[in-house]
Motif scaffolding. Structure first.
Motif, PDB file in Angstrom:
ATOM      1  N   LYS A 183       0.863  -1.185   0.000  1.00 49.71           N
ATOM      2  CA  LYS A 183       0.000   0.000   0.000  1.00 49.71           C
ATOM      3  C   LYS A 183       0.899   1.234   0.000  1.00 49.71           C
ATOM      4  CE  LYS A 183      -3.684  -2.569   0.388  1.00 49.71           C
ATOM      5  NZ  LYS A 183      -3.061  -3.896   0.499  1.00 49.71           N
ATOM      6  N   LEU A 184       0.815   2.020  -1.078  1.00 54.86           N
ATOM      7  CA  LEU A 184       1.644   3.209  -1.229  1.00 54.86           C
ATOM      8  C   LEU A 184       0.773   4.358  -1.713  1.00 54.86           C
ATOM      9  CD1 LEU A 184       4.586   4.251  -1.092  1.00 54.86           C
ATOM     10  CD2 LEU A 184       4.803   3.683  -3.515  1.00 54.86           C
ATOM     11  N   PHE A 185       0.623   5.381  -0.867  1.00 55.05           N
ATOM     12  CA  PHE A 185      -0.249   6.526  -1.181  1.00 55.05           C
ATOM     13  C   PHE A 185      -1.662   6.063  -1.561  1.00 55.05           C
ATOM     14  CE2 PHE A 185       4.092   7.923  -2.479  1.00 55.05           C
ATOM     15  CZ  PHE A 185       4.280   8.851  -1.451  1.00 55.05           C
ATOM     16  N   GLY A 186      -2.125   5.032  -0.855  1.00 49.80           N
ATOM     17  CA  GLY A 186      -3.459   4.536  -1.106  1.00 49.80           C
ATOM     18  C   GLY A 186      -3.588   3.665  -2.342  1.00 49.80           C
ATOM     19  N   GLN A 187      -2.462   3.357  -2.991  1.00 48.82           N
ATOM     20  CA  GLN A 187      -2.476   2.534  -4.192  1.00 48.82           C
ATOM     21  C   GLN A 187      -1.902   1.143  -3.895  1.00 48.82           C
ATOM     22  OE1 GLN A 187      -3.967   3.923  -6.950  1.00 48.82           O
ATOM     23  NE2 GLN A 187      -4.286   5.664  -5.567  1.00 48.82           N
ATOM     24  N   ILE A 188      -2.261   0.164  -4.739  1.00 51.91           N
ATOM     25  CA  ILE A 188      -1.767  -1.210  -4.585  1.00 51.91           C
ATOM     26  C   ILE A 188      -0.619  -1.419  -5.567  1.00 51.91           C
ATOM     27  CG2 ILE A 188      -2.363  -3.648  -4.650  1.00 51.91           C
ATOM     28  CD1 ILE A 188      -5.277  -2.839  -4.206  1.00 51.91           C
ATOM     29  N   ILE A 189       0.567  -1.746  -5.049  1.00 48.83           N
ATOM     30  CA  ILE A 189       1.781  -1.853  -5.857  1.00 48.83           C
ATOM     31  C   ILE A 189       2.409  -3.233  -5.660  1.00 48.83           C
ATOM     32  CG2 ILE A 189       4.055  -0.888  -6.339  1.00 48.83           C
ATOM     33  CD1 ILE A 189       1.840   1.047  -6.983  1.00 48.83           C
ATOM     34  N   ASP A 190       2.822  -3.846  -6.750  1.00 52.37           N
ATOM     35  CA  ASP A 190       3.660  -5.054  -6.713  1.00 52.37           C
ATOM     36  C   ASP A 190       5.055  -4.681  -7.212  1.00 52.37           C
ATOM     37  OD1 ASP A 190       1.421  -6.425  -5.938  1.00 52.37           O
ATOM     38  OD2 ASP A 190       1.125  -7.448  -7.852  1.00 52.37           O
ATOM     39  N   ALA A 191       6.080  -5.161  -6.542  1.00 54.33           N
ATOM     40  CA  ALA A 191       7.454  -4.882  -6.960  1.00 54.33           C
ATOM     41  C   ALA A 191       8.256  -6.175  -6.962  1.00 54.33           C
ATOM     42  CB  ALA A 191       8.114  -3.869  -6.025  1.00 54.33           C
ATOM     43  N   GLN A 192       9.145  -6.298  -7.948  1.00 54.27           N
ATOM     44  CA  GLN A 192       9.994  -7.476  -8.043  1.00 54.27           C
ATOM     45  C   GLN A 192      11.316  -7.086  -8.689  1.00 54.27           C
ATOM     46  OE1 GLN A 192       8.176 -10.798 -10.013  1.00 54.27           O
ATOM     47  NE2 GLN A 192      10.006 -12.073  -9.929  1.00 54.27           N
ATOM     48  N   ALA A 193      12.414  -7.600  -8.152  1.00 49.81           N
ATOM     49  CA  ALA A 193      13.736  -7.319  -8.719  1.00 49.81           C
ATOM     50  C   ALA A 193      14.642  -8.500  -8.449  1.00 49.81           C
ATOM     51  CB  ALA A 193      14.333  -6.052  -8.116  1.00 49.81           C
ATOM     52  N   ASN A 194      15.557  -8.758  -9.375  1.00 49.18           N
ATOM     53  CA  ASN A 194      16.574  -9.775  -9.153  1.00 49.18           C
ATOM     54  C   ASN A 194      17.835  -9.410  -9.909  1.00 49.18           C
ATOM     55  OD1 ASN A 194      16.732 -11.438 -11.813  1.00 49.18           O
ATOM     56  ND2 ASN A 194      14.539 -11.302 -11.397  1.00 49.18           N
ATOM     57  N   VAL A 195      18.961  -9.761  -9.324  1.00 48.27           N
ATOM     58  CA  VAL A 195      20.260  -9.567  -9.962  1.00 48.27           C
ATOM     59  C   VAL A 195      21.041 -10.871  -9.829  1.00 48.27           C
ATOM     60  CG1 VAL A 195      20.364  -7.070  -9.628  1.00 48.27           C
ATOM     61  CG2 VAL A 195      21.240  -8.588  -7.848  1.00 48.27           C
ATOM     62  N   THR A 196      21.825 -11.188 -10.853  1.00 51.18           N
ATOM     63  CA  THR A 196      22.603 -12.422 -10.870  1.00 51.18           C
ATOM     64  C   THR A 196      24.011 -12.126 -11.360  1.00 51.18           C
ATOM     65  OG1 THR A 196      20.603 -13.691 -11.401  1.00 51.18           O
ATOM     66  CG2 THR A 196      22.706 -14.798 -11.713  1.00 51.18           C
ATOM     67  N   TRP A 197      24.991 -12.573 -10.587  1.00 49.46           N
ATOM     68  CA  TRP A 197      26.393 -12.527 -11.009  1.00 49.46           C
ATOM     69  C   TRP A 197      26.833 -13.952 -11.319  1.00 49.46           C
ATOM     70  CZ3 TRP A 197      24.455  -9.757  -6.918  1.00 49.46           C
ATOM     71  CH2 TRP A 197      24.596  -8.375  -6.959  1.00 49.46           C
ATOM     72  N   MET A 198      27.489 -14.145 -12.469  1.00 46.06           N
ATOM     73  CA  MET A 198      27.910 -15.476 -12.884  1.00 46.06           C
ATOM     74  C   MET A 198      29.369 -15.472 -13.344  1.00 46.06           C
ATOM     75  SD  MET A 198      24.635 -16.931 -15.014  1.00 46.06           S
ATOM     76  CE  MET A 198      24.360 -15.392 -15.904  1.00 46.06           C
ATOM     77  N   LYS A 199      30.018 -16.603 -13.150  1.00 44.18           N
ATOM     78  CA  LYS A 199      31.366 -16.808 -13.660  1.00 44.18           C
ATOM     79  C   LYS A 199      31.419 -18.191 -14.274  1.00 44.18           C
ATOM     80  CE  LYS A 199      35.754 -16.076 -14.333  1.00 44.18           C
ATOM     81  NZ  LYS A 199      36.211 -15.104 -15.357  1.00 44.18           N
ATOM     82  N   GLY A 200      31.751 -18.245 -15.564  1.00 44.69           N
ATOM     83  CA  GLY A 200      31.757 -19.521 -16.263  1.00 44.69           C
ATOM     84  C   GLY A 200      33.093 -19.825 -16.897  1.00 44.69           C
ATOM     85  N   ASN A 201      33.276 -21.083 -17.253  1.00 47.29           N
ATOM     86  CA  ASN A 201      34.459 -21.552 -17.973  1.00 47.29           C
ATOM     87  C   ASN A 201      34.038 -22.619 -18.960  1.00 47.29           C
ATOM     88  OD1 ASN A 201      37.025 -20.370 -16.489  1.00 47.29           O
ATOM     89  ND2 ASN A 201      35.575 -20.985 -14.896  1.00 47.29           N
ATOM     90  N   GLU A 202      34.694 -22.663 -20.102  1.00 44.18           N
ATOM     91  CA  GLU A 202      34.381 -23.677 -21.110  1.00 44.18           C
ATOM     92  C   GLU A 202      35.638 -23.971 -21.919  1.00 44.18           C
ATOM     93  OE1 GLU A 202      30.589 -25.310 -23.256  1.00 44.18           O
ATOM     94  OE2 GLU A 202      30.576 -23.200 -22.729  1.00 44.18           O
ATOM     95  N   SER A 203      35.809 -25.239 -22.246  1.00 42.09           N
ATOM     96  CA  SER A 203      36.939 -25.634 -23.095  1.00 42.09           C
ATOM     97  C   SER A 203      36.490 -26.702 -24.067  1.00 42.09           C
ATOM     98  CB  SER A 203      38.107 -26.149 -22.246  1.00 42.09           C
ATOM     99  OG  SER A 203      37.765 -27.345 -21.574  1.00 42.09           O
ATOM    100  N   TYR A 204      37.086 -26.690 -25.271  1.00 42.45           N
ATOM    101  CA  TYR A 204      36.780 -27.718 -26.256  1.00 42.45           C
ATOM    102  C   TYR A 204      37.995 -27.919 -27.139  1.00 42.45           C
ATOM    103  CZ  TYR A 204      36.187 -24.217 -29.967  1.00 42.45           C
ATOM    104  OH  TYR A 204      36.396 -23.229 -30.882  1.00 42.45           O
TER     105      TYR A 204
END
Length: 284
Positions: A183-204
């Motif tokens: 409830k924000l200023f009498g309004q209905i609000i949905d919020a969502q956030a995500n962050v992802t840090w990745m480290k990969g390796n590959e060989s062929y």
């Protein structure tokens, strides 16, 4: 499953069995002709895939969740039985005179060992969640696209072909925040956030040489997403804003210097609105 007062254990196993047969023609893109005959490529496998989960509840909406599993990823039919195609006369493939694309009937399925652990905190009467997770994947026979460039008789060729990597891994940290029905200023609000840090390796391997990359194919180092929804009950509608960011990543690895390709980092923003103008009819 096995349950204690505050802890639940779940173990299981499933089997994945696949068999296939492919017939691959050879096509010349310049003349649009098919050479006589087909190559016949049978294959198949069966893999048991175990999994194990444990969840412990500390109380006050705080949980810790750990999981280990084995998963498998099949090659796409077009990767196994792609017609060999040669196209000359355009430079869409990176400035080369000719482009050659082919499949690989000897592709093995990906097999991944996955480990995840997360700490979850629920709040706002179960409508909100804050989560921090660590994940790690060790992948055998990852399927990637090899891209090589060579010159023969004064003509430059680009050759793309799916193949299995020798080894691949990716690990990272993901942070999620979700809160619905705020409830924000009498309004209905949905919020969502995500962050992802990745480290990969590959060989062929290509011939006698082994190529190593400090990232995994199709995996950027950083991803972030956010979403904000303003619900408007008076019109049975809502307005939503989303933002998405992705770092740069490879879509193919080069067998020669400079032959790798991929996408740079990018940011997208979207704004949406919907309104039910009549029961069963919604304007978006």
């Amino acid at each position: 499953p096995y349950a204690l007062k505050n802890t639940v254990f779940i173990a299981g196993v499933r089997a994945d069995a696949t068999s296939y047969m492919g017939w691959t023609p050879v096509i010349n893109g310049a003349t649009q002709t098919v050479q006589p005959g087909y190559s016949k490529n049978p294959g198949g496998y069966i893999r048991p895939l175990p999994s194990f989960d444990v969840v412990h509840r500390f109380g006050d909406g705080l949980n810790i969740h750990g999981a280990f599993s084995q998963t498998i990823g099949r090659a796409a039919p077009g990767q196994l039985a792609m017609a060999r195609s040669e196209t000359c006369g355009d430079d869409d493939g990176g400035g080369t005179d000719c482009t050659i694309s082919m499949g690989n009937p000897n592709l093995k399925p990906r097999k991944s060992n996955n480990f995840d652990v997360s700490i979850d905190k629920w709040f706002n009467h179960g409508n909100g969640l804050f989560s921090v997770a660590f994940f790690s994947k060790w992948i055998q026979n990852d399927i990637l696209t090899s891209r090589s460039i060579y010159v023969q008789d004064g003509v430059s060729y680009q050759v793309t072909k799916p193949m299995n990597s020798q080894s691949a891994s990716v690990k990272g940290i993901e942070v999620n925040l979700l809160n619905r029905d705020m409830k924000l200023f009498g309004q209905i609000i949905d919020a969502q956030a995500n962050v992802t840090w990745m480290k990969g390796n590959e060989s062929y391997s290509s011939g006698t040489r082994t190529y190593k990359y400090s990232r995994m194919i199709y995996q950027p180092d950083f991803i972030a997403n956010g979403m904000l929804t303003w619900h408007i009950p008076q019109i049975k509608g809502a307005m939503r804003a989303t933002v998405n960011y992705s770092g740069k990543y490879f879509t193919s690895f080069g067998a020669t210097p400079g032959a790798s390709s991929g996408f740079g980092k990018f940011l997208t923003f979207n704004l949406g609105f919907w309104h039910e103008v009549y029961p069963g009819i919604t304007f978006k």
